[in-house]
Design an enzyme around this catalytic site. Structure first.
Site, PDB file in Angstrom:
ATOM      1  N   HIS A  85       0.859  -1.199   0.000  1.00 48.92           N
ATOM      2  CA  HIS A  85       0.000   0.000   0.000  1.00 48.92           C
ATOM      3  C   HIS A  85       0.891   1.243   0.000  1.00 48.92           C
ATOM      4  CE1 HIS A  85      -2.917   2.991   1.243  1.00 48.92           C
ATOM      5  NE2 HIS A  85      -3.862   2.145   0.894  1.00 48.92           N
ATOM      6  N   GLU A 157      -4.294   1.690  -7.460  1.00 49.15           N
ATOM      7  CA  GLU A 157      -4.662   2.806  -6.585  1.00 49.15           C
ATOM      8  C   GLU A 157      -3.783   4.021  -6.886  1.00 49.15           C
ATOM      9  OE1 GLU A 157      -6.748   1.440  -2.800  1.00 49.15           O
ATOM     10  OE2 GLU A 157      -4.636   1.519  -2.347  1.00 49.15           O
TER      11      GLU A 157
HETATM   12  C1  PEP Z   1      -6.884   3.048   0.296  1.00 47.50           C
HETATM   13  O1  PEP Z   1      -6.191   3.605   1.143  1.00 47.50           O
HETATM   14  O2  PEP Z   1      -6.639   1.890  -0.064  1.00 47.50           O
HETATM   15  C2  PEP Z   1      -8.000   3.792  -0.248  1.00 47.50           C
HETATM   16  C3  PEP Z   1      -8.516   3.399  -1.367  1.00 47.50           C
HETATM   17  O3  PEP Z   1      -8.413   4.869   0.485  1.00 47.50           O
HETATM   18  P1  PEP Z   1      -9.660   5.835   0.161  1.00 47.50           P
HETATM   19  O4  PEP Z   1     -10.797   4.982  -0.296  1.00 47.50           O
HETATM   20  O5  PEP Z   1      -9.938   6.517   1.470  1.00 47.50           O
HETATM   21  O6  PEP Z   1      -9.211   6.774  -0.888  1.00 47.50           O
END
Ligand code: PEP
Length: 237
Positions: A85, A157
């Site tokens: 992450h 992400e």
């Molecule tokens: C994450 O940290 O994996 C994430 C997707 O956070 P958020 O949904 O708060 O943007």
């Protein structure tokens, strides 16, 4: 049906977990994996939910004060774990080699790594998204036992989208998801699930669900609000 994975980070205190549990207890368990803080994993064991950790040690079980080993989390019925992450990489200096070790240990222990990849705002502005994301995947997977790689879930992400309320357009998400899937298929002969993560909420889930190629979502902030999470899960059934 799309898969929903909740990453609750370190937001909730015990009282909040108790009320969260009351609301979430009847949720459809077929398309949902909850990754609470590890101290609360046992609180959820009676709900029959699929559970994941937010991180795992790169070391085997043993003399590693403060760590949680794969063997330990597996032994309490946890079968999934987030790795790589961006918060771990940026705040705790986790390297791609660390991530690879964690992926490898999870696979050896028959667990499913949820491998996070994504570009910074600057990398996006420099049109480097594809290069960064594919390099991260390659860096985390190259040299691992290829027969096991199908068991990995990839979460795309974009770092600039996490917790900001700003998300890429649907065509952008579609394009990078396609690139990830093609890369994994060509290089490792794998058909991994690829999720989108970054500011997913009740407000944007209908729009995001229009992207067929995306297999689901990794959800941070919104996964700490039980009612919002349930609404998202229902929309993904
Ligand atoms: C994450 O940290 O994996 C994430 C997707 O956070 P958020 O949904 O708060 O943007």
């Amino acid at each position: 049906m799309k898969l929903v994975i909740g990453n609750q980070k370190s937001y909730l205190e015990k009282k909040e977990i108790d009320s969260f549990k009351q609301v979430i207890k009847d949720v459809n368990k077929d398309n949902f994996i909850l990754c609470p803080s590890s101290i609360y994993l046992n609180e959820f064991s009676d709900l029959g939910l699929l559970l994941g950790c937010q991180n795992v040690s790169k070391y085997d079980k043993g003399a590693t004060t403060g760590e949680l080993s794969c063997e330990q989390i597996k032994s309490i019925g946890v079968n999934f774990c987030i790795v790589g992450h961006s918060e771990r990489r940026q705040l705790f200096n986790e390297t791609i080699e660390d991530t690879k070790l964690k992926v490898s240990k999870l696979l050896e222990n028959c667990m499913t790594p949820i491998l996070c990849v994504g570009e910074t705002k600057e990398e996006r502005d420099n049109l480097k998204t594809r290069e960064i994301v594919l390099n991260e995947i390659e860096g985390a997977l190259d040299g691992l036992n290829e027969e096991l790689l199908n068991n990995i879930i990839i979460a795309y992400e974009p770092i600039w989208s996490i917790g900001t309320g700003v998300i890429p357009s649907n065509p952008e998400i579609e394009e990078i998801t396609k690139a990830i899937k093609e890369f994994l298929y060509k290089k490792y002969n794998c058909n991994n699930k690829v999720l989108y993560g970054g500011s997913v909420s009740c407000k944007n889930i209908d729009e995001l669900n229009l992207i067929d190629i995306v297999d689901g979502y990794l959800i941070g902030g919104a996964s700490t609000k039980a009612n919002e999470l349930i609404e998202i899960i229902k929309k993904c059934e």
